[in-house]
Write a protein that holds these residues in place. Structure first.
Motif, mmCIF file in Angstrom:
data_model
loop_
_atom_site.group_PDB
_atom_site.id
_atom_site.type_symbol
_atom_site.label_atom_id
_atom_site.label_comp_id
_atom_site.label_asym_id
_atom_site.label_seq_id
_atom_site.Cartn_x
_atom_site.Cartn_y
_atom_site.Cartn_z
ATOM 1 N N TYR A 139 0.848 -1.140 0.003
ATOM 2 C CA TYR A 139 -0.172 -0.099 0.087
ATOM 3 C C TYR A 139 0.810 1.247 0.020
ATOM 4 O O TYR A 139 1.911 1.256 0.553
ATOM 5 N N ASP A 140 0.565 2.251 -0.616
ATOM 6 C CA ASP A 140 0.829 3.612 -0.702
ATOM 7 C C ASP A 140 0.035 4.322 0.516
ATOM 8 O O ASP A 140 -1.178 4.610 0.282
ATOM 9 N N VAL A 141 0.612 4.535 1.664
ATOM 10 C CA VAL A 141 -0.147 5.009 2.830
ATOM 11 C C VAL A 141 0.237 6.490 2.848
ATOM 12 O O VAL A 141 1.385 6.914 3.106
ATOM 13 N N THR A 142 -0.638 7.276 2.968
ATOM 14 C CA THR A 142 -0.427 8.809 3.074
ATOM 15 C C THR A 142 -0.842 9.248 4.342
ATOM 16 O O THR A 142 -2.130 9.287 4.705
ATOM 17 N N PHE A 143 0.098 9.746 5.185
ATOM 18 C CA PHE A 143 -0.384 10.393 6.482
ATOM 19 C C PHE A 143 -0.690 11.405 6.561
ATOM 20 O O PHE A 143 -0.459 12.607 5.632
ATOM 21 N N PHE A 144 -1.661 12.041 7.591
ATOM 22 C CA PHE A 144 -2.048 13.326 7.645
ATOM 23 C C PHE A 144 -2.226 13.877 8.916
ATOM 24 O O PHE A 144 -2.787 13.203 9.851
ATOM 25 N N ASP A 145 -2.113 15.096 9.308
ATOM 26 C CA ASP A 145 -2.155 15.677 10.610
ATOM 27 C C ASP A 145 -3.871 16.042 10.739
ATOM 28 O O ASP A 145 -4.364 16.581 10.018
ATOM 29 N N ILE A 146 -4.567 15.386 11.777
ATOM 30 C CA ILE A 146 -5.949 15.400 12.082
ATOM 31 C C ILE A 146 -6.324 16.831 12.544
ATOM 32 O O ILE A 146 -7.446 17.160 12.618
ATOM 33 N N LEU A 147 -5.273 17.587 12.824
ATOM 34 C CA LEU A 147 -5.544 19.030 13.346
ATOM 35 C C LEU A 147 -6.202 18.972 14.714
ATOM 36 O O LEU A 147 -7.068 19.598 15.034
ATOM 37 N N SER A 148 -5.626 18.130 15.772
ATOM 38 C CA SER A 148 -5.997 17.762 16.967
ATOM 39 C C SER A 148 -6.187 19.020 17.652
ATOM 40 O O SER A 148 -5.439 19.608 17.744
ATOM 41 N N THR A 149 -7.325 19.045 18.545
ATOM 42 C CA THR A 149 -7.357 20.045 19.623
ATOM 43 C C THR A 149 -6.348 19.845 20.935
ATOM 44 O O THR A 149 -6.558 20.829 21.847
ATOM 45 N N LYS A 150 -6.017 18.570 20.613
ATOM 46 C CA LYS A 150 -5.279 18.213 22.061
ATOM 47 C C LYS A 150 -3.764 17.921 21.921
ATOM 48 O O LYS A 150 -3.107 18.692 21.349
ATOM 49 N N ALA A 151 -3.409 16.552 21.901
ATOM 50 C CA ALA A 151 -2.045 16.265 21.498
ATOM 51 C C ALA A 151 -2.010 16.195 19.848
ATOM 52 O O ALA A 151 -2.982 15.755 19.225
#
Length: 267
Positions: A139-151
């Motif tokens: 698989y080509d796995v693309t990670f992304f910042d979920i823009l968490s309001t915590k950590a």
């Protein structure tokens, strides 16, 4: 056909089920995501017939105890297997750059030196950036910042062998700025802290979580055909599947999954 191995489905305070973590199985290999909050993951893997020697890729989403502490046990057991020549190859542990030192420190403080020293030798902490794509298994796995309001927390998206897009959105409500990443997904793995009718009891919004209602409304809006809900409270665990499914179908017309721990779902 790939399968989703559901190891745990509970939130941080769950005691009647394990913390949410899972793996994508491709043939005999597993891409594991988080390891929960303790050594309970080892029993779950054994009961689901998941051999540690077939786990060479693990993604740690963020620093909260219910997601990160189990990784110490995974490193400890795999390092021990390596020492006994019972584990071939390397273990790659992916995480956002701020998390590599956290994992390393936890291991340094809690593991024997002979196991900790495997980090950098055959166990590697691999930092990944927002938007970075890494080839994992097939698989080509693309990670992304979920823009968490915590950590700080990352999710990921990938395309299965059948051409269908799968997105794991982390353990917070999908941020509107991430909608473009999720659009076009056939599968969405999303948190649902509790039923909407129980929101006053469990107070999900105070904890930056959503209810079944919001998660299902989102999936309906984005026309996602398969929605899986987890990271829930566990006070009504024996009835959770039926209750969440009933409420969810009030807002969502697609195929809704509310798995229990140790379920295997065909993708």
């Amino acid at each position: 056909m790939e399968e989703l191995y559901v190891f745990g489905t509970g939130n941080a305070q769950a005691v009647h089920c394990y913390n949410t973590c899972f793996a994508l199985k491709d043939e005999d290999e597993f891409f594991m995501v988080d390891a929960g909050g303790g050594n309970g993951i080892l029993k779950i893997l054994e009961e689901m017939n998941v051999d540690l020697s077939h786990i060479h890729h693990i993604f740690v989403t963020h620093e909260h105890t219910d997601h990160i502490l189990g990784i110490v046990w995974m490193i400890r057991m795999i390092a021990a297997a390596m020492k006994k020549d019972a584990y071939r190859g390397q273990l790659q542990i992916y995480c956002h750059p701020d998390l590599t030192e956290t994992i390393s420190t936890l291991c340094r403080l809690t593991l024997q030196g002979k196991f900790y020293n495997m980090i950098g030798e055959r166990i590697f902490l691999v930092p990944v950036e927002d938007g970075e794509t890494v080839h994992i298994l097939d698989y080509d796995v693309t990670f992304f910042d979920i823009l968490s309001t915590k950590a700080k927390q990352f999710g990921f998206t990938t395309v299965l062998k059948n051409g269908k897009k799968l997105t794991f959105a982390g353990d917070e409500p999908l941020n509107r700025e991430c909608v473009s990443i999720v659009k076009g997904s056939s599968w969405l793995l999303h948190e649902a802290f509790c039923l909407y009718k129980d929101r006053d009891r469990f107070k999900p919004y105070e904890k930056h979580h959503s209810t079944v209602k919001e998660a299902c409304e989102l999936a309906e809006e984005l026309k996602i055909p398969h929605l899986l809900l987890w990271h829930t409270e566990d006070k009504q665990i024996s009835e959770r599947k039926a209750l969440y499914t009933a409420e969810g179908h009030t807002y969502y017309r697609g195929e809704l999954y509310v798995p229990d721990d140790r379920e295997i779902i065909a993708l």
